[in-house]
Enzyme design. Sequence first.
Site, PDB file in Angstrom:
ATOM      1  N   LYS A  54      50.532  17.264  15.255  1.00 46.53           N
ATOM      2  CA  LYS A  54      51.081  18.000  14.120  1.00 46.53           C
ATOM      3  C   LYS A  54      51.897  19.203  14.613  1.00 46.53           C
ATOM      4  O   LYS A  54      51.372  20.093  15.288  1.00 46.53           O
ATOM      5  CB  LYS A  54      49.951  18.470  13.190  1.00 46.53           C
ATOM      6  CG  LYS A  54      49.229  17.323  12.486  1.00 46.53           C
ATOM      7  CD  LYS A  54      50.176  16.570  11.550  1.00 46.53           C
ATOM      8  CE  LYS A  54      49.472  15.453  10.804  1.00 46.53           C
ATOM      9  NZ  LYS A  54      50.415  14.714   9.926  1.00 46.53           N
ATOM     10  N   CYS A  98      26.534  42.837  44.031  1.00 45.40           N
ATOM     11  CA  CYS A  98      26.390  44.087  43.284  1.00 45.40           C
ATOM     12  C   CYS A  98      24.943  44.274  42.815  1.00 45.40           C
ATOM     13  O   CYS A  98      24.076  44.552  43.623  1.00 45.40           O
ATOM     14  CB  CYS A  98      27.387  44.133  42.123  1.00 45.40           C
ATOM     15  SG  CYS A  98      27.604  45.792  41.421  1.00 45.40           S
ATOM     16  N   HIS A 120      32.220  43.232  45.296  1.00 41.93           N
ATOM     17  CA  HIS A 120      32.526  42.008  44.547  1.00 41.93           C
ATOM     18  C   HIS A 120      33.537  41.155  45.313  1.00 41.93           C
ATOM     19  O   HIS A 120      34.749  41.248  45.078  1.00 41.93           O
ATOM     20  CB  HIS A 120      33.090  42.360  43.167  1.00 41.93           C
ATOM     21  CG  HIS A 120      32.088  42.920  42.219  1.00 41.93           C
ATOM     22  ND1 HIS A 120      31.383  42.137  41.329  1.00 41.93           N
ATOM     23  CD2 HIS A 120      31.654  44.193  42.030  1.00 41.93           C
ATOM     24  CE1 HIS A 120      30.566  42.904  40.626  1.00 41.93           C
ATOM     25  NE2 HIS A 120      30.704  44.155  41.033  1.00 41.93           N
ATOM     26  N   GLU A 143      34.290  38.137  44.968  1.00 38.20           N
ATOM     27  CA  GLU A 143      34.961  37.146  44.120  1.00 38.20           C
ATOM     28  C   GLU A 143      36.359  37.580  43.710  1.00 38.20           C
ATOM     29  O   GLU A 143      37.218  36.736  43.405  1.00 38.20           O
ATOM     30  CB  GLU A 143      34.117  36.840  42.877  1.00 38.20           C
ATOM     31  CG  GLU A 143      33.975  37.945  41.852  1.00 38.20           C
ATOM     32  CD  GLU A 143      32.810  38.895  42.083  1.00 38.20           C
ATOM     33  OE1 GLU A 143      32.382  39.557  41.126  1.00 38.20           O
ATOM     34  OE2 GLU A 143      32.341  38.976  43.239  1.00 38.20           O
TER      35      GLU A 143
END
Length: 545
Positions: free
Chosen positions: A186, A378, A514, A516
């Site tokens: 749509k 942490c 951290h 990451e």
Amino acid sequence: MTKYIFITGGVVSSLGKGIAAASLAAILEARGLRVTLIKLDPYINVDPGTMSPFQHGEVFVTNDGAETDLDLGHYERFVKTTMTKRNNFTSGKIYENVIKKERRGDYLGGTVQVIPHITNEIKRCIKLGADAFDVAMVEIGGTVGDIESLPFLEAIRQMRIELGSQRAIFIHLTLVPYIATSGETKTKPTQHSVKELRSIGIQPDVLICRSEKPLSMADRAKIALFTNVEKEAVISLEDANSIYQIPMILHAQHLDEIVVKKLSLEAKQADLSEWQRVVDMQAVQTMTVKIAMVGKYTELNDAYKSINEALLHAGIHTETKVEIIYFDAEMIEKHGALLLESIDAILVPGGFGERGVEGKIKAIQYAREHKVPFLGICLGMQTAVIEFARNVVGLTGANSTEFNKETLYPVLGLISEWMDADGSKQIRDENTDLGGTMRLGGQYCHLAEGTLARKVYGKPQIIERHRHRYEVNNKYVDSLVKHGLIISGRSADNSLVEMIELADHPWFLACQFHPEFTSNPRDSHPLFKEFVLAARIHHQEKDKK
């Protein structure tokens, strides 16, 4: 001169504007252009630092110490440009800047209004973040039609007029839903979204249409007709198995060529071999490992977005399918750590507040006693210290003053003084505001020789990003070390404990920082890579039993 690409979103939120923007940026970077990305967030918070992860997802920390939107994590994972505090602005920050100027008298007694004062400040911030780059991609948070976004949309409308069509273009990301019962896509929601955008003076140059399935040429032609966009500039972006395929999907439809042409950029042909290599490596999986993520925000995966991606990157580079099993720390607190019996490795991520802490401590005790590979990040390191102090050293009731100010053994306490990323001294106490007052950003860490941490990183000094207020209390370090805890990483001035490990454990590492935030799919991060390899070894040893 910097060229600008403004990216807006329509129909619904969470379509993936950040991923789409980062993917296009990656292609332009592969064409030899210097690219940066800027995120404009409509909320009134000055930054997301004090927002609940359930509402906002993770807070991504830049190297210069800014607490920012998680989309900046996507940006850094896709492009090689390091994000800074100039890459994320909120309505709150914009209004704060304007109000400070008004208080100083910068507006000479004039009436301060949204137009021109707020819009001028938005434009100033955009140009500040874009300085010295060939291309600046500016993502407007929220959805077209939201009242909060209007000042930002007005500002970019003005910038297009001021800069001209060869220095600024608009890309609109929209949803083209697939209705399974009728077997149709749509286009009407997209038409209405563009109509809304055009009503405020913005005509998109490119449409990126999110859908479950590729759009047919007929659908693209229909969308082009009703939105006043060239048919070639209606891009179909279907769901992909991996977000790292998206640069190739967009490149195959010549999106980068359209952008380069519209902005009159001089750029070489795109070399996407690096991204093809990532996708090819991701397809090779020789083993599946189960890693337990024991946290307090496990109902929302975005709360741990960078950790999830870092584990995925580690899997890509070790031919491993990493299956993350989320455990609510409170469930482990209630039902015990035997819930972790089938797990190959345990990760305790960061967090704030007392809720779930005892469950994390139980999970860490299980990892220590059962020799399960463990990574603490942490708060994960802080709870590892508490567990060791209680159950190995014998300091019954040992705790952090964050959770119990009256504890007899405060093995963790508030950092009162430290050096910031730029070398300036920071001083805090219990009465300091919560917002923007933590130890933030990239900090040097010295790794002790002969430790697992030194082996993992392969060098004596590293820089990693921090976001915390509490640290190991040096008063208890000698006692902890005497009982077998190894301090493998310390701050540059040797005053703060940054990494710990255990002498009698095959793989037990925890860090105050951290890691990451600096992982990317091209290289992975050594800490996560070695953690996944340790999980593989543990999995194989379990199979032998």
